[in-house]
Design a protein around this motif. Structure first.
Motif, PDB file in Angstrom:
ATOM      1  N   ASN A 258      -8.156   7.298  -8.479  1.00 18.67           N
ATOM      2  CA  ASN A 258      -7.641   6.150  -7.746  1.00 18.67           C
ATOM      3  C   ASN A 258      -8.676   5.105  -7.354  1.00 18.67           C
ATOM      4  O   ASN A 258      -8.311   4.004  -6.948  1.00 18.67           O
ATOM      5  CB  ASN A 258      -6.917   6.632  -6.478  1.00 18.67           C
ATOM      6  CG  ASN A 258      -5.770   7.574  -6.798  1.00 18.67           C
ATOM      7  OD1 ASN A 258      -4.977   7.295  -7.690  1.00 18.67           O
ATOM      8  ND2 ASN A 258      -5.696   8.696  -6.089  1.00 18.67           N
ATOM      9  N   ASN A 259      -9.953   5.437  -7.422  1.00 17.73           N
ATOM     10  CA  ASN A 259     -10.973   4.484  -6.979  1.00 17.73           C
ATOM     11  C   ASN A 259     -12.203   4.601  -7.874  1.00 17.73           C
ATOM     12  O   ASN A 259     -13.082   5.427  -7.635  1.00 17.73           O
ATOM     13  CB  ASN A 259     -11.348   4.733  -5.521  1.00 17.73           C
ATOM     14  CG  ASN A 259     -12.251   3.629  -4.969  1.00 17.73           C
ATOM     15  OD1 ASN A 259     -12.717   2.760  -5.698  1.00 17.73           O
ATOM     16  ND2 ASN A 259     -12.489   3.659  -3.666  1.00 17.73           N
ATOM     17  N   LEU A 260     -12.255   3.738  -8.890  1.00 21.03           N
ATOM     18  CA  LEU A 260     -13.361   3.770  -9.837  1.00 21.03           C
ATOM     19  C   LEU A 260     -14.687   3.420  -9.181  1.00 21.03           C
ATOM     20  O   LEU A 260     -15.753   3.815  -9.656  1.00 21.03           O
ATOM     21  CB  LEU A 260     -13.070   2.790 -10.987  1.00 21.03           C
ATOM     22  CG  LEU A 260     -13.799   3.008 -12.315  1.00 21.03           C
ATOM     23  CD1 LEU A 260     -13.465   4.373 -12.887  1.00 21.03           C
ATOM     24  CD2 LEU A 260     -13.438   1.911 -13.307  1.00 21.03           C
ATOM     25  N   ASN A 261     -14.635   2.711  -8.043  1.00 19.89           N
ATOM     26  CA  ASN A 261     -15.860   2.301  -7.344  1.00 19.89           C
ATOM     27  C   ASN A 261     -16.654   3.492  -6.827  1.00 19.89           C
ATOM     28  O   ASN A 261     -17.865   3.409  -6.637  1.00 19.89           O
ATOM     29  CB  ASN A 261     -15.518   1.381  -6.169  1.00 19.89           C
ATOM     30  CG  ASN A 261     -14.856   0.100  -6.620  1.00 19.89           C
ATOM     31  OD1 ASN A 261     -15.007  -0.326  -7.764  1.00 19.89           O
ATOM     32  ND2 ASN A 261     -14.095  -0.540  -5.719  1.00 19.89           N
ATOM     33  N   LYS A 262     -15.960   4.612  -6.576  1.00 18.03           N
ATOM     34  CA  LYS A 262     -16.634   5.808  -6.056  1.00 18.03           C
ATOM     35  C   LYS A 262     -17.048   6.772  -7.169  1.00 18.03           C
ATOM     36  O   LYS A 262     -17.580   7.845  -6.884  1.00 18.03           O
ATOM     37  CB  LYS A 262     -15.708   6.534  -5.074  1.00 18.03           C
ATOM     38  CG  LYS A 262     -15.522   5.804  -3.748  1.00 18.03           C
ATOM     39  CD  LYS A 262     -14.733   6.676  -2.779  1.00 18.03           C
ATOM     40  CE  LYS A 262     -14.672   6.032  -1.406  1.00 18.03           C
ATOM     41  NZ  LYS A 262     -13.946   6.886  -0.427  1.00 18.03           N
TER      42      LYS A 262
ATOM     43  N   GLU B 294       0.808  -1.216   0.000  1.00 20.67           N
ATOM     44  CA  GLU B 294       0.000   0.000   0.000  1.00 20.67           C
ATOM     45  C   GLU B 294       0.845   1.271   0.000  1.00 20.67           C
ATOM     46  O   GLU B 294       0.310   2.367   0.132  1.00 20.67           O
ATOM     47  CB  GLU B 294      -0.924   0.010   1.240  1.00 20.67           C
ATOM     48  CG  GLU B 294      -1.930  -1.130   1.289  1.00 20.67           C
ATOM     49  CD  GLU B 294      -2.992  -1.003   0.221  1.00 20.67           C
ATOM     50  OE1 GLU B 294      -3.280   0.138  -0.199  1.00 20.67           O
ATOM     51  OE2 GLU B 294      -3.535  -2.038  -0.197  1.00 20.67           O
ATOM     52  N   GLU B 295       2.158   1.134  -0.128  1.00 19.52           N
ATOM     53  CA  GLU B 295       3.009   2.325  -0.086  1.00 19.52           C
ATOM     54  C   GLU B 295       2.783   3.204  -1.317  1.00 19.52           C
ATOM     55  O   GLU B 295       2.346   2.741  -2.365  1.00 19.52           O
ATOM     56  CB  GLU B 295       4.478   1.925  -0.001  1.00 19.52           C
ATOM     57  CG  GLU B 295       5.032   1.294  -1.276  1.00 19.52           C
ATOM     58  CD  GLU B 295       6.505   0.929  -1.161  1.00 19.52           C
ATOM     59  OE1 GLU B 295       7.170   0.877  -2.205  1.00 19.52           O
ATOM     60  OE2 GLU B 295       6.967   0.693  -0.021  1.00 19.52           O
TER      61      GLU B 295
ATOM     62  N   ASP C 259     -14.649   1.140  -0.792  1.00 18.33           N
ATOM     63  CA  ASP C 259     -13.435   1.860  -0.378  1.00 18.33           C
ATOM     64  C   ASP C 259     -12.168   1.031  -0.551  1.00 18.33           C
ATOM     65  O   ASP C 259     -11.107   1.426  -0.038  1.00 18.33           O
ATOM     66  CB  ASP C 259     -13.571   2.293   1.087  1.00 18.33           C
ATOM     67  CG  ASP C 259     -14.701   3.300   1.297  1.00 18.33           C
ATOM     68  OD1 ASP C 259     -14.802   4.226   0.464  1.00 18.33           O
ATOM     69  OD2 ASP C 259     -15.474   3.149   2.259  1.00 18.33           O
ATOM     70  N   HIS C 260     -12.252  -0.088  -1.263  1.00 15.86           N
ATOM     71  CA  HIS C 260     -11.080  -0.964  -1.435  1.00 15.86           C
ATOM     72  C   HIS C 260     -10.869  -1.257  -2.919  1.00 15.86           C
ATOM     73  O   HIS C 260     -11.193  -2.348  -3.414  1.00 15.86           O
ATOM     74  CB  HIS C 260     -11.275  -2.267  -0.654  1.00 15.86           C
ATOM     75  CG  HIS C 260     -11.505  -2.058   0.809  1.00 15.86           C
ATOM     76  ND1 HIS C 260     -10.479  -1.818   1.695  1.00 15.86           N
ATOM     77  CD2 HIS C 260     -12.658  -2.042   1.541  1.00 15.86           C
ATOM     78  CE1 HIS C 260     -10.972  -1.672   2.914  1.00 15.86           C
ATOM     79  NE2 HIS C 260     -12.298  -1.802   2.849  1.00 15.86           N
TER      80      HIS C 260
END
Length: 595
Positions: free
Chosen positions: A524-528, A122-123, A439-440
């Motif tokens: 960074n997060n297509l889910n949102k 996750e860095e 969120d993942h």
């Protein structure tokens, strides 16, 4: 007049080569070139985000900008080919430039200091520095310049191998466009399966090295076939002729035009001989203000014309043909904009979904476009074997339907594709929400990637109709001396479509951003995100575009040509090679209007 036409016929006959025997060399070049291009581009979004650690929107815009530039440079290549170099030399030199770009890109993937260090877990990943990005951009620029010489010339060069004045070869010519697209699709299929798998599972060194070697083989294959090719001499700068007509028409803008002015228009068959081998363009009634460039006045010397003041009607009609093609050209832009999302956001959707066929095998996200290619190839085969024969019974046309009708079908199917894509994205996000994965973004959502198959397949079917029809339209309707330029217009439509995609993505990303960090197209997060709304916006734009295209197609005037027909018992170079030289038993000259 008859003697001049006979001389033209003799000149055509003396240069007769080409035919089906040249196709293996031309298609070998195209297969290897497309293997290189698509093998490089199909999974490049993954290379930019995982190897160079670019943010998603920056990577997507980099690719669409590159695609746009690579599709714009064909104008340069077409100008060089049509003006002085010829198509064979242009293709050869451009292929070598492309080869250098591919070698540079492969080295950047192999040498560790030419890319940022890998990140773990996750860095926060270190993005590529300016030097590393510069090497990428130089490599992309070289490949774009190479594509600029290859793309507009290969299609036209292949079609040149079939004599338009020979009815049997002319039939093979329109079939050639189907064959061309089919072989191109087959090579793309290998690229998005085998090469993408190598890139994801073996390494980017081999993943880019194989296309580089394929490009080298394509150059060798193409050069070997040189003695067999039908090489048409370049006829001088087509852009200069277009400008000359415009200037001449402007200079005579105040000239009065009486009712029978069309009988006074300037013609000079000797002057136009090199740019009218397949036939003279005849006068049309549209855009009459341009006809003033061909009206002879007392100041004009018709024996030694100043082409900045007086032009032949053939040259005036060349400009009219190009202008008429403009609205049809523009209608293809939005389809490319919709199609471009397969290599960016659709691919990112696939990366979040379950791609396992078994416990040990996972489909690479970049290989999802295999469904586009398979559906495109299947549609082309079905169209050529079945649909043409059925349509022929109703239309009486050898090709089944016109290229304008073929394009319209493609536009409609593309609308369905983006509409479906929006509903599939809602399904994907619903699954993410049901399993608490909103969120993942790095955790795989338990929904099959095969939900994306309908949108990929529909885009493939749309391309089989629209893109081939578009390509055939440009080659058929362009003046014969501008066919490389006309084919370049096909690629500039793709260029414009990619640039429109970049503009649309950038505007939506900017203006849908909210203080809480939400966005239709998040980095960074297509889910949102609200990707489904983006797809439906594309759908709406394409509906408007289809209405516009229907109107353009309805009012379009086809290019009228006075064709020099030849009647010989030896109708192709292949037949001549079997019977020996000089076996044609009869020659006849017939002028026919082809509209």
């Amino acid at each position: 007049m008859e003697q001049m036409e006979q001389q033209k016929y003799n000149r055509i006959s003396s240069r007769k080569k080409g035919g089906l025997v040249t196709m293996p060399f031309i298609f070998s070049n195209e297969i290897c070139e497309k293997l290189a291009v698509v093998g490089f581009h199909a999974n490049m979004i993954s290379y930019l985000t995982t190897q160079l650690h670019m943010p998603l929107t920056k990577a997507a815009n980099t690719l669409t900008n590159f695609g746009g530039t690579a599709s714009l440079t064909p104008l340069i290549g077409a100008f060089v080919a049509d003006s002085f170099a010829g198509r064979f030399l242009t293709i050869t030199v451009a292929s070598i430039i492309y080869q250098v770009g591919m070698i540079s890109l492969t080295l950047s993937a192999v040498l560790p200091h030419l890319r940022p260090p890998p990140c773990k877990g996750e860095e926060v990943c270190k993005e590529a520095d300016s030097r590393q990005v510069a090497i990428l951009y130089v490599s992309l620029l070289l490949t774009a310049l190479g594509s600029g010489g290859i793309r507009p010339c290969v299609v036209a060069f292949g079609a040149d191998q079939f004599d338009e004045n020979d009815p049997k070869q002319n039939t093979k010519r329109w079939k050639y466009f189907n064959w061309y697209y089919f072989t191109m699709g087959a090579s793309i299929l290998v690229a998005v399966t085998v090469l993408v798998y190598v890139q994801d599972n073996v390494g980017w060194g081999w993943g880019l090295g194989i296309p580089t070697m394929a490009m080298f083989l394509s150059i060798i294959a193409f050069i070997i076939g040189y003695p067999l090719y039908r090489n048409l001499d370049p006829a001088g700068s087509p852009f200069t002729r277009l400008v000359q007509v415009s200037v001449a028409a402007f200079k005579k803008r105040k000239l009065a035009m009486d009712s029978d002015y069309s009988t006074k228009l300037y013609q000079n068959d000797e002057l136009d001989a090199l740019i009218s081998i397949d036939g003279m363009l005849v006068h049309t009634k549209q855009m009459k203000f341009l006809d003033k460039a061909a009206i002879v006045t007392e100041e004009d010397n018709v024996k030694s014309p100043n082409l900045w003041r007086i032009n032949t009607i053939h040259r005036v009609e060349e400009l009219k043909s190009i202008i008429r093609m403009g609205p049809i050209w523009a209608s293809g832009i939005l389809l490319i904009t919709a199609y471009a999302q397969q290599g960016t956001f659709s691919l990112q959707q696939a990366k979040t979904m379950n791609r396992h066929l078994s416990k040990s095998f996972e489909i690479p996200a970049g290989s999802m476009s295999v469904f586009t290619i398979v559906s495109m190839l299947s549609t082309i085969a079905l169209y050529d074997i079945v649909l043409i024969r059925i349509a022929r019974k109703f239309t009486g046309l050898d090709r089944g339907i016109t290229f304008l009708q073929r394009m319209g079908i493609g536009f409609f199917i593309s609308i369905i594709a983006t509409l479906v894509a929006g509903f599939v994205e809602m399904k994907r996000k619903a699954a993410a929400s049901a399993h608490g994965l909103i969120d993942h973004p790095k955790i795989t959502i338990p929904i099959s990637v095969f939900w994306l198959v309908p949108q990929y397949s529909l885009h493939g079917i749309a391309e089989a109709f629209m893109s081939i029809g578009h390509l055939e339209f440009f080659y058929d309707q362009a003046p014969e001396s501008m066919r490389s330029t006309a084919t370049a217009l096909f690629w500039t439509a793709i260029s414009a479509g990619n640039y429109v995609s970049t503009l649309l993505v950038s505007l939506i990303h900017k203006y849908t951003a909210r203080p809480d960090g939400s966005n239709w197209l998040p980095d960074n997060n297509l889910n949102k995100g609200k990707l489904e709304l983006f797809y439906w916006l594309l759908t709406l734009l394409q509906v408007v575009n289809l209405i516009y295209y229907t109107w353009c197609a309805k009012i379009y005037t086809h290019k009228p040509v006075q064709v020099l027909r030849t009647e010989t018992t030896s109708t192709s170079s292949d037949d001549q090679s079997k019977e020996g030289p000089g076996t044609g038993t009869g020659t006849g000259l017939e002028l026919a209007n082809r509209v």
